[in-house]
Design a protein around this motif. Sequence first.
Motif, PDB file in Angstrom:
ATOM      1  N   ILE A  61     -10.033  12.924  -2.736  1.00  0.00           N
ATOM      2  CA  ILE A  61      -8.955  12.906  -2.397  1.00  0.00           C
ATOM      3  C   ILE A  61      -9.430  10.687  -1.334  1.00  0.00           C
ATOM      4  O   ILE A  61     -10.003  11.235  -0.533  1.00  0.00           O
ATOM      5  CB  ILE A  61      -8.150  13.704  -1.942  1.00  0.00           C
ATOM      6  CG1 ILE A  61      -8.042  14.842  -2.729  1.00  0.00           C
ATOM      7  CG2 ILE A  61      -6.588  13.142  -0.866  1.00  0.00           C
ATOM      8  CD1 ILE A  61      -7.393  13.968  -3.911  1.00  0.00           C
ATOM      9  N   HIS A  62      -8.523  10.522  -1.175  1.00  0.00           N
ATOM     10  CA  HIS A  62      -9.085   8.821  -0.589  1.00  0.00           C
ATOM     11  C   HIS A  62      -8.628   8.278   1.124  1.00  0.00           C
ATOM     12  O   HIS A  62      -9.511   8.294   1.290  1.00  0.00           O
ATOM     13  CB  HIS A  62      -8.297   7.774  -1.451  1.00  0.00           C
ATOM     14  CG  HIS A  62      -8.899   6.147  -1.022  1.00  0.00           C
ATOM     15  ND1 HIS A  62      -8.688   5.309  -2.554  1.00  0.00           N
ATOM     16  CD2 HIS A  62     -10.155   6.547  -0.780  1.00  0.00           C
ATOM     17  CE1 HIS A  62      -9.703   4.318  -1.945  1.00  0.00           C
ATOM     18  NE2 HIS A  62     -10.612   4.833  -0.472  1.00  0.00           N
ATOM     19  N   THR A  63      -7.267   9.255   0.938  1.00  0.00           N
ATOM     20  CA  THR A  63      -7.026   9.129   2.521  1.00  0.00           C
ATOM     21  C   THR A  63      -5.643  10.737   2.921  1.00  0.00           C
ATOM     22  O   THR A  63      -5.047  11.016   1.875  1.00  0.00           O
ATOM     23  CB  THR A  63      -6.642   8.120   2.517  1.00  0.00           C
ATOM     24  OG1 THR A  63      -6.319   7.955   4.690  1.00  0.00           O
ATOM     25  CG2 THR A  63      -5.482   7.632   2.574  1.00  0.00           C
ATOM     26  N   TRP A  64      -5.472  11.125   3.695  1.00  0.00           N
ATOM     27  CA  TRP A  64      -4.414  11.846   4.639  1.00  0.00           C
ATOM     28  C   TRP A  64      -3.340  10.924   4.365  1.00  0.00           C
ATOM     29  O   TRP A  64      -3.182  10.540   4.366  1.00  0.00           O
ATOM     30  CB  TRP A  64      -4.699  12.191   5.446  1.00  0.00           C
ATOM     31  CG  TRP A  64      -3.915  13.519   6.155  1.00  0.00           C
ATOM     32  CD1 TRP A  64      -3.004  12.891   7.007  1.00  0.00           C
ATOM     33  CD2 TRP A  64      -3.596  14.746   6.439  1.00  0.00           C
ATOM     34  NE1 TRP A  64      -1.821  14.060   7.340  1.00  0.00           N
ATOM     35  CE2 TRP A  64      -2.716  15.067   6.851  1.00  0.00           C
ATOM     36  CE3 TRP A  64      -4.577  15.641   5.709  1.00  0.00           C
ATOM     37  CZ2 TRP A  64      -2.485  16.464   7.687  1.00  0.00           C
ATOM     38  CZ3 TRP A  64      -4.223  16.835   5.684  1.00  0.00           C
ATOM     39  CH2 TRP A  64      -3.327  16.966   6.678  1.00  0.00           C
ATOM     40  N   ARG A  99       0.813  -1.531   0.021  1.00  0.00           N
ATOM     41  CA  ARG A  99       0.098   0.208   0.214  1.00  0.00           C
ATOM     42  C   ARG A  99       0.865   1.168  -0.168  1.00  0.00           C
ATOM     43  O   ARG A  99       1.233   1.186   1.092  1.00  0.00           O
ATOM     44  CB  ARG A  99      -1.122   0.501   0.970  1.00  0.00           C
ATOM     45  CG  ARG A  99      -2.162   1.133   1.321  1.00  0.00           C
ATOM     46  CD  ARG A  99      -2.568   1.068   2.892  1.00  0.00           C
ATOM     47  NE  ARG A  99      -4.116   2.160   2.356  1.00  0.00           N
ATOM     48  CZ  ARG A  99      -3.859   2.992   3.076  1.00  0.00           C
ATOM     49  NH1 ARG A  99      -2.405   3.966   3.820  1.00  0.00           N
ATOM     50  NH2 ARG A  99      -4.797   3.697   3.238  1.00  0.00           N
ATOM     51  N   LYS A 100       0.747   2.386  -0.719  1.00  0.00           N
ATOM     52  CA  LYS A 100       1.068   3.755  -0.576  1.00  0.00           C
ATOM     53  C   LYS A 100       0.363   4.841  -1.144  1.00  0.00           C
ATOM     54  O   LYS A 100      -0.497   4.560  -1.775  1.00  0.00           O
ATOM     55  CB  LYS A 100       2.348   3.339  -2.363  1.00  0.00           C
ATOM     56  CG  LYS A 100       2.574   4.908  -2.386  1.00  0.00           C
ATOM     57  CD  LYS A 100       3.400   4.584  -3.452  1.00  0.00           C
ATOM     58  CE  LYS A 100       4.432   6.335  -3.704  1.00  0.00           C
ATOM     59  NZ  LYS A 100       5.631   5.897  -5.277  1.00  0.00           N
ATOM     60  N   VAL A 101       0.193   5.848  -0.420  1.00  0.00           N
ATOM     61  CA  VAL A 101      -0.259   6.996  -0.432  1.00  0.00           C
ATOM     62  C   VAL A 101       0.715   7.383  -0.868  1.00  0.00           C
ATOM     63  O   VAL A 101       1.886   8.393  -0.357  1.00  0.00           O
ATOM     64  CB  VAL A 101      -0.469   7.563   0.689  1.00  0.00           C
ATOM     65  CG1 VAL A 101      -1.718   8.759   1.000  1.00  0.00           C
ATOM     66  CG2 VAL A 101      -2.013   5.889   1.927  1.00  0.00           C
ATOM     67  N   ASP A 102       0.226   8.715  -1.815  1.00  0.00           N
ATOM     68  CA  ASP A 102       0.992   9.599  -2.734  1.00  0.00           C
ATOM     69  C   ASP A 102      -0.180  10.586  -3.447  1.00  0.00           C
ATOM     70  O   ASP A 102      -0.758  10.739  -3.958  1.00  0.00           O
ATOM     71  CB  ASP A 102       1.642   8.838  -4.228  1.00  0.00           C
ATOM     72  CG  ASP A 102       2.802  10.264  -4.275  1.00  0.00           C
ATOM     73  OD1 ASP A 102       2.475  10.907  -4.129  1.00  0.00           O
ATOM     74  OD2 ASP A 102       3.696   9.735  -5.256  1.00  0.00           O
ATOM     75  N   ASN A 103       0.332  11.890  -2.152  1.00  0.00           N
ATOM     76  CA  ASN A 103      -0.916  13.049  -2.256  1.00  0.00           C
ATOM     77  C   ASN A 103      -0.472  14.127  -3.052  1.00  0.00           C
ATOM     78  O   ASN A 103      -0.856  15.221  -3.274  1.00  0.00           O
ATOM     79  CB  ASN A 103      -1.695  12.964  -1.448  1.00  0.00           C
ATOM     80  CG  ASN A 103      -3.306  12.170  -1.207  1.00  0.00           C
ATOM     81  OD1 ASN A 103      -3.096  11.351  -1.480  1.00  0.00           O
ATOM     82  ND2 ASN A 103      -3.694  12.479   0.406  1.00  0.00           N
TER      83      ASN A 103
END
Length: 316
Positions: free
Chosen positions: A120-123, A90-94
């Motif tokens: 935006i899916h998550t912080w 899992r990678k979060v990249d905003n």
Amino acid sequence: MQLRRAGKSGLMLSRIGLGTMTWGRDTDEHEAADQCRAFLDAGGNFLDTAAVYGDGDSERVIGGLIGTLFERNDVVIASKAGISFPDGLRKVDNSRSSLIAQLDASLLRLNTDYLDLWQIHTWDSQTPLDDTLSALDYAYASGKARYVGISNFSSWQSAHAITRQEIIANKAPITTIQNEYSLLNRKIEEDLVDAVDTLNVGLLAWSPLGRGVLTGKYRKGVPSDSRAATPHFASFVEPYLSDKQSQIVEAVCVAAEGLGFSPLEVALAWVRDAPAVTSVILGARTGAQLRGALSSEEVTLPEVVRSALNEISRIS
């Protein structure tokens, strides 16, 4: 189906939205079309998806339904960006560049030139918020997103983002907040609901059935055909199978029996009519299951039942 306005915007959403997280993976194109047909026939207008669902397959399935099952302008399509699973991690990249790339890829898969709602899916604690919000501004100003929102943000994160967009000229107004909410998870009541009320944005509740547990299907164990029996959903459901959660499920089942409804109808009606909720996002395994869930539109809980459920499920 009743439509509700999302906060102070002009966006009108059916008070039940159709979640498509399993489409293209556990739910094939034919089953998805059956679900979508049942939902539209019931008066629903809101489809919720995300770039990460089925590695884009959910969006591809929805794109295949446009022009065959429904006309584009008749349905509100919402998607989300910011999460991916490269190499299975899992990678979060905003970051602005990553979000805009995901937006363009989503539009291509969905076979449309705009989203009604882009979220935006998550912080992302590693990316400056202004860089993230600039992607929303781009989507809004270019017409690629008619409205924009945030998802899975805490109360302070939500308030920070929303007010940031309001106090600076020419910024895209945040229209909706999407967070988990059910009788098994009332955490947003601690302060996020107050933020929703104060800032006048729409609240979209995902997993209103407590990740399926509030249907009562897990009262005697884990059915072999349930989500909890699949490798990719077992850890998602497991936290809601505790003794405390079981007490809440039993209370829902007792209330349902007394009212002549199903546990699903009672649990869904509780969230749907909770203060500040604009729409509940409901996923189903089959078209028949969805049709049963949509019958909750005819259910209104007596105040004495709502109060009893509030008490047994309150945050301790």
